[in-house]
Motif scaffolding. Structure first.
Motif, PDB file in Angstrom:
ATOM      1  N   VAL A  56      -6.570   5.527 -36.225  1.00 44.31           N
ATOM      2  CA  VAL A  56      -7.409   4.423 -35.741  1.00 44.31           C
ATOM      3  C   VAL A  56      -6.763   3.420 -37.091  1.00 44.31           C
ATOM      4  O   VAL A  56      -7.648   2.705 -36.402  1.00 44.31           O
ATOM      5  N   SER A  57      -5.696   3.332 -37.811  1.00 44.48           N
ATOM      6  CA  SER A  57      -5.515   2.852 -39.114  1.00 44.48           C
ATOM      7  C   SER A  57      -3.807   2.716 -39.299  1.00 44.48           C
ATOM      8  O   SER A  57      -3.213   4.353 -38.290  1.00 44.48           O
ATOM      9  N   TYR A  58      -2.875   2.289 -39.800  1.00 44.25           N
ATOM     10  CA  TYR A  58      -2.142   1.967 -39.802  1.00 44.25           C
ATOM     11  C   TYR A  58      -1.574   3.057 -40.598  1.00 44.25           C
ATOM     12  O   TYR A  58      -0.455   4.317 -40.130  1.00 44.25           O
ATOM     13  N   THR A  59      -1.687   3.192 -41.661  1.00 44.37           N
ATOM     14  CA  THR A  59      -1.997   4.381 -42.444  1.00 44.37           C
ATOM     15  C   THR A  59      -1.961   5.800 -41.545  1.00 44.37           C
ATOM     16  O   THR A  59      -1.324   6.779 -42.330  1.00 44.37           O
ATOM     17  N   PRO A  60      -2.966   5.990 -41.222  1.00 43.22           N
ATOM     18  CA  PRO A  60      -2.911   7.730 -40.404  1.00 43.22           C
ATOM     19  C   PRO A  60      -2.170   7.807 -39.774  1.00 43.22           C
ATOM     20  O   PRO A  60      -0.782   8.530 -39.413  1.00 43.22           O
TER      21      PRO A  60
ATOM     22  N   GLU B 172      -9.216   0.137 -26.555  1.00 41.73           N
ATOM     23  CA  GLU B 172      -8.782   0.590 -27.290  1.00 41.73           C
ATOM     24  C   GLU B 172      -8.645   0.013 -28.502  1.00 41.73           C
ATOM     25  O   GLU B 172      -7.298  -0.317 -28.083  1.00 41.73           O
ATOM     26  N   LEU B 173      -8.512  -0.167 -29.535  1.00 38.78           N
ATOM     27  CA  LEU B 173      -7.795  -0.569 -30.718  1.00 38.78           C
ATOM     28  C   LEU B 173      -6.847   0.232 -32.157  1.00 38.78           C
ATOM     29  O   LEU B 173      -7.824   1.244 -32.574  1.00 38.78           O
ATOM     30  N   LEU B 174      -6.238   1.098 -32.205  1.00 40.56           N
ATOM     31  CA  LEU B 174      -5.501   1.967 -32.812  1.00 40.56           C
ATOM     32  C   LEU B 174      -3.816   1.167 -32.452  1.00 40.56           C
ATOM     33  O   LEU B 174      -3.051   0.958 -32.324  1.00 40.56           O
ATOM     34  N   ALA B 175      -3.478   1.561 -33.737  1.00 38.94           N
ATOM     35  CA  ALA B 175      -2.208   1.517 -34.518  1.00 38.94           C
ATOM     36  C   ALA B 175      -1.066   2.460 -33.927  1.00 38.94           C
ATOM     37  O   ALA B 175      -1.964   3.341 -33.483  1.00 38.94           O
ATOM     38  N   ARG B 176       0.129   2.133 -33.534  1.00 45.59           N
ATOM     39  CA  ARG B 176       1.067   3.089 -33.503  1.00 45.59           C
ATOM     40  C   ARG B 176       1.928   2.240 -34.010  1.00 45.59           C
ATOM     41  O   ARG B 176       1.977   1.421 -34.097  1.00 45.59           O
ATOM     42  N   VAL B 177       2.577   4.214 -34.212  1.00 50.35           N
ATOM     43  CA  VAL B 177       4.011   4.111 -35.126  1.00 50.35           C
ATOM     44  C   VAL B 177       5.225   4.739 -34.138  1.00 50.35           C
ATOM     45  O   VAL B 177       4.613   5.957 -33.517  1.00 50.35           O
ATOM     46  N   SER B 178       5.735   4.313 -33.854  1.00 48.83           N
ATOM     47  CA  SER B 178       7.414   5.026 -32.537  1.00 48.83           C
ATOM     48  C   SER B 178       8.783   5.359 -33.093  1.00 48.83           C
ATOM     49  O   SER B 178       9.037   4.722 -34.269  1.00 48.83           O
TER      50      SER B 178
END
Length: 122
Positions: free
Chosen positions: A63-67, A106-112
């Protein structure tokens, strides 16, 4: 390799859903999506060796960058250096922060993260 990788990550990240190849809409966040980006067979002088190297992209959504970043750290801990036949080695080769790629509003943060996975074919 695919089933084994998904099972390994699923156990390491439970209860976070781990799916291959697509981002299922309506799944709870956080979630992980796996995609084979490329795959190269290995050859010896007398032909195919029976081993393969696949680059797998692991997208960590939250839901946000930190998680999302924390989930990526869990993935890294579970996969970096992992060996379990037929997987002979997993090595991280890249990381990036990306805008959401979820569709359906949907607005979700993503780290790849990208991993090279060396494994026996079949």
């Amino acid at each position: 390799m695919k089933a084994q990788l998904r099972a390994h990550l699923g156990a390491a990240l439970a209860p976070v859903p781990v799916d291959w190849g697509w981002n299922p809409q309506g799944e709870a966040a956080p979630r992980v999506v796996l995609t084979v980006v490329s795959g190269d067979p290995d050859y010896a002088h007398d032909g195919p060796s029976g081993y393969r190297q696949n680059r797998v992209q692991v997208d960590c959504y939250a839901v946000s960058y930190t998680p999302a970043d924390a989930l990526a750290a869990q993935v890294r801990a579970a996969l970096s250096g992992w060996v379990a036949p037929p997987v002979s080695g997993v090595f991280e080769v890249g990381e990036r922060d990306l805008p959401p790629d979820t569709g359906a509003g949907e607005l979700l943060a993503r780290v790849s993260l990208d991993f090279m996975i060396h494994h026996k074919e079949g």
